[in-house]
Design an enzyme around this catalytic site. Structure first.
Site, short mmCIF file in Angstrom:
data_model
loop_
_atom_site.label_atom_id
_atom_site.label_comp_id
_atom_site.label_asym_id
_atom_site.label_seq_id
_atom_site.Cartn_x
_atom_site.Cartn_y
_atom_site.Cartn_z
N GLY A 18 0.83 -1.21 0.00
CA GLY A 18 0.00 0.00 0.00
C GLY A 18 0.87 1.25 0.00
O GLY A 18 0.62 2.19 -0.76
N LYS A 188 19.57 -12.89 1.34
CA LYS A 188 19.21 -14.07 0.54
C LYS A 188 18.22 -13.72 -0.58
O LYS A 188 17.20 -13.07 -0.33
CB LYS A 188 18.57 -15.12 1.47
CG LYS A 188 19.58 -15.78 2.40
CD LYS A 188 20.53 -16.58 1.56
CE LYS A 188 21.55 -17.34 2.37
NZ LYS A 188 22.60 -17.91 1.52
N CYS A 382 -16.29 10.24 17.17
CA CYS A 382 -17.43 9.35 16.93
C CYS A 382 -17.90 8.68 18.23
O CYS A 382 -18.50 9.35 19.06
CB CYS A 382 -17.08 8.33 15.85
SG CYS A 382 -18.55 7.77 15.00
N HIS A 508 -15.38 11.61 11.61
CA HIS A 508 -14.01 11.07 11.65
C HIS A 508 -13.03 12.00 10.93
O HIS A 508 -12.73 11.79 9.76
CB HIS A 508 -13.97 9.69 10.98
CG HIS A 508 -14.69 8.64 11.75
ND1 HIS A 508 -14.08 7.88 12.72
CD2 HIS A 508 -15.98 8.21 11.69
CE1 HIS A 508 -14.96 7.04 13.23
NE2 HIS A 508 -16.12 7.21 12.63
N GLU A 510 -9.96 12.14 11.14
CA GLU A 510 -8.67 11.48 10.81
C GLU A 510 -8.57 11.10 9.34
O GLU A 510 -7.46 11.02 8.79
CB GLU A 510 -8.46 10.24 11.70
CG GLU A 510 -9.41 9.07 11.48
CD GLU A 510 -10.69 9.12 12.32
OE1 GLU A 510 -11.09 10.24 12.72
OE2 GLU A 510 -11.29 8.06 12.55
#
Ligand code: GLN
Length: 540
Positions: A18, A188, A382, A508, A510
């Site tokens: 992501g 590796k 919330c 929200h 954020e």
């Protein structure tokens, strides 16, 4: 016509596909290109909305109210692309639409098969993103790890895509792991060789490898990977562990990944400009001198991904205040036990995030009471706002049994309850109040001081609301309802008059914070926590 980049992952999960996708978006935007994204999730759920955060991490909500994978949060934070419901597609959605069409008889008697019907539907979804976004480059991230049964139809569709569109319009990037073995002091390459081998069996030869590694890749290692994986040496990109995820675009840029992509696509564009990203985002994080600690009191605290956007928004607020903020996760269930509340004394602010269900509620209420009584900066999001309402009702108004009807449907004081329209809904998936809604802010309030405007738009994901029957009595005792959704007169923001910084919101914030554009609520919360820090120091 748009160009397409497919990102796959190999060896293990959690390699940061992501963030890789988002960072590639960022370096291409820095060249003046418009980018968009599509995340494919190979599970059968229609969306992650009904999943437990421990299964899936945070559910990221878009402006148009889609409940999506948290990677869409990275895409929005790293670039200016705006995500919507077309940008996250699950196996469940793909099968759902093919089966619905079959039931309608759209396939005229044919046998419906994974190839071509499911793969065609997948390709349609990719084209839809290209059509709706009008982006120059679409970055398609395929969830899961190569070798999983579930992601095969997506990989097959990705393979066909180059066949349909031509070599120079499609790039395959494989994110892989180059482990370091301590005992032999060696990196590796075998797991990468095997993973690329599996991808080739499906018919995909990656053009670029992003190698996650603890130690720098030596020239020799790069040559070996290049030879065995049939990838140009310059296209073996080192992605070593970094202090902050926001460094990743710079690391890619230093290895001219943008140039490699553009020359494959035969696109000519302006020189890269990442100076703001470097100067205003990365450098402040790496050099911040002040440090404070705040509490994040929630119930999904053992998995950081459950509150992904909140942790990121706190980092952004730290950047704005030139401070490193440690958000200490505190399990709200533990706070409910005797004496544990003491731990909050070491914190400079308390944040109570969203959530569902009764478990952990009483601990959150105790934390809020602590913040209110000790005048500690508090931000409720919330469910955090709903708990602040319950706490105030119980302790200030004396409604001892006050509750949300989510936790006690028969409570005598239902200060948080369902609207009539919500109470009729029986299905759980996609039925909450979702997405962006306007909120009008009262002048002379803390909210107005923070936002500096009277109309804002924020994203929602909840069912329950403040019960307006109680509004007057709350106001009388010092609660201010400073944000309202005008159309339905719903409470969006609450604050307390007699407190230096006590604010909670039904939405929200954020989801809209970006490293180069911190959300004002988080920024001011951290600022208040910092001044509280000074106050505390002076007291000592
Ligand atoms: N459970 C609460 C509701 O449904 C809060 C939801 C949330 O915090 N996202 O209203």
């Amino acid at each position: 016509m748009a160009k397409f980049i497919f990102i796959t992952g190999g060896v293990i999960s959690s390699l940061g596909k992501g963030i890789t996708s988002a960072s590639i978006g960022r370096i291409l935007e820095a060249r003046g290109l418009k980018v968009s994204f599509l995340k494919f999730d190979p599970y059968i759920n229609v969306d992650p909305g009904t999943m437990n955060p421990y299964q899936h991490g945070e559910v990221y909500v878009t402006e148009d109210g889609a409940e999506t994978d948290l990677d869409l949060g990275h895409y929005e934070r790293f670039t200016s692309a705006l995500m919507s419901k077309v940008n996250n597609v699950t196996s469940g959605q793909v099968y759902f639409s093919v089966i619905s069409r079959e039931r309608k008889g759209d396939y005229l008697g044919k046998t419906i098969q994974v190839i071509p019907h499911i793969t065609d539907e997948i390709k349609e979804r990719i084209k839809k993103v290209a059509d709706t976004s009008e982006a120059d480059v679409i970055i398609v991230e395929i969830g899961g790890t190569v070798g999983d049964i579930e992601s095969l139809p997506f990989l097959e569709a990705a393979r066909q895509f180059r066949l349909d569109l031509g070599y120079e319009n499609v790039i395959y990037i494989h994110v892989t792991l180059v482990p370091y073995i301590k005992t032999s002091d060696e990196l590796k390459t075998k797991p990468t060789q095997h993973s690329v081998g599996t991808l080739r069996e499906i018919g995909i030869q990656p053009d670029i490898l992003i190698c996650r590694t603890e130690k720098p890749l030596t020239n020799e290692i790069k040559e070996k990977i290049s030879l065995f994986c049939n990838v140009q040496k310059e296209a073996v990109i080192e992605a070593s562990d970094v202090e902050t995820i926001y460094q990743v675009p710079l690391i890619f840029k230093n290895q001219i990944l943008d140039e490699i992509i553009l020359s494959h696509f035969k696109i000519i564009c302006r020189a890269s400009n990442l100076s703001i990203w470097e100067g205003k985002v990365v450098n402040p994080i790496l050099s911040s001198k002040k440090k404070i600690r705040i509490a994040l009191v929630g119930k999904y605290v053992s998995l950081r991904d459950s509150y992904k956007s909140i942790y990121e928004a706190i980092i952004h607020a730290g950047i704005a205040n030139d401070t490193e903020v440690e958000a200490k996760p505190i399990d709200s269930e533990l706070l409910d036990k005797k004496d544990n509340i003491k731990i909050l004394k070491e914190m400079r602010g308390i944040l109570v995030p969203g959530g569902f269900g009764y478990r952990g509620i009483e601990g959150k209420i105790k934390a809020i009471k602590f913040a209110r009584e000790n005048k500690l900066p508090f931000l409720g999001l919330c469910l955090g706002m709903q708990c602040a309402v319950i706490e105030f009702a119980r302790d200030v108004l004396g409604f001892k049994e006050a509750n949300s009807t989510e936790f006690n449907p028969k409570t005598r004081y239902p200060v948080i309850c369902l609207l009539e329209e919500q109470s009729k809904i029986k299905e759980l998936g996609g039925t909450m109040r979702l997405g962006s809604y306007p909120c009008r802010i009262k002048k002379n309030s803390l909210a107005f001081k923070i936002y500096r405007r009277s109309l804002i738009y924020e994203r929602h994901r909840h069912r329950y609301e403040f019960n307006n029957n109680y509004r007057k009595i709350f106001e009388k005792k010092g609660m201010v309802f400073s944000g309202i959704y005008p159309k339905k007169n719903l409470v969006e923001i609450i604050e307390l008059k007699e407190h230096p910084f006590f604010i909670a919101v039904q939405f929200h914030p954020e989801f809209k914070s970006k490293p180069d554009r911190p959300h004002p609520l988080f920024r001011e919360f951290i600022k208040a926590a910092l001044s509280d820090n000074l106050r505390q120091d002076n007291r000592r």
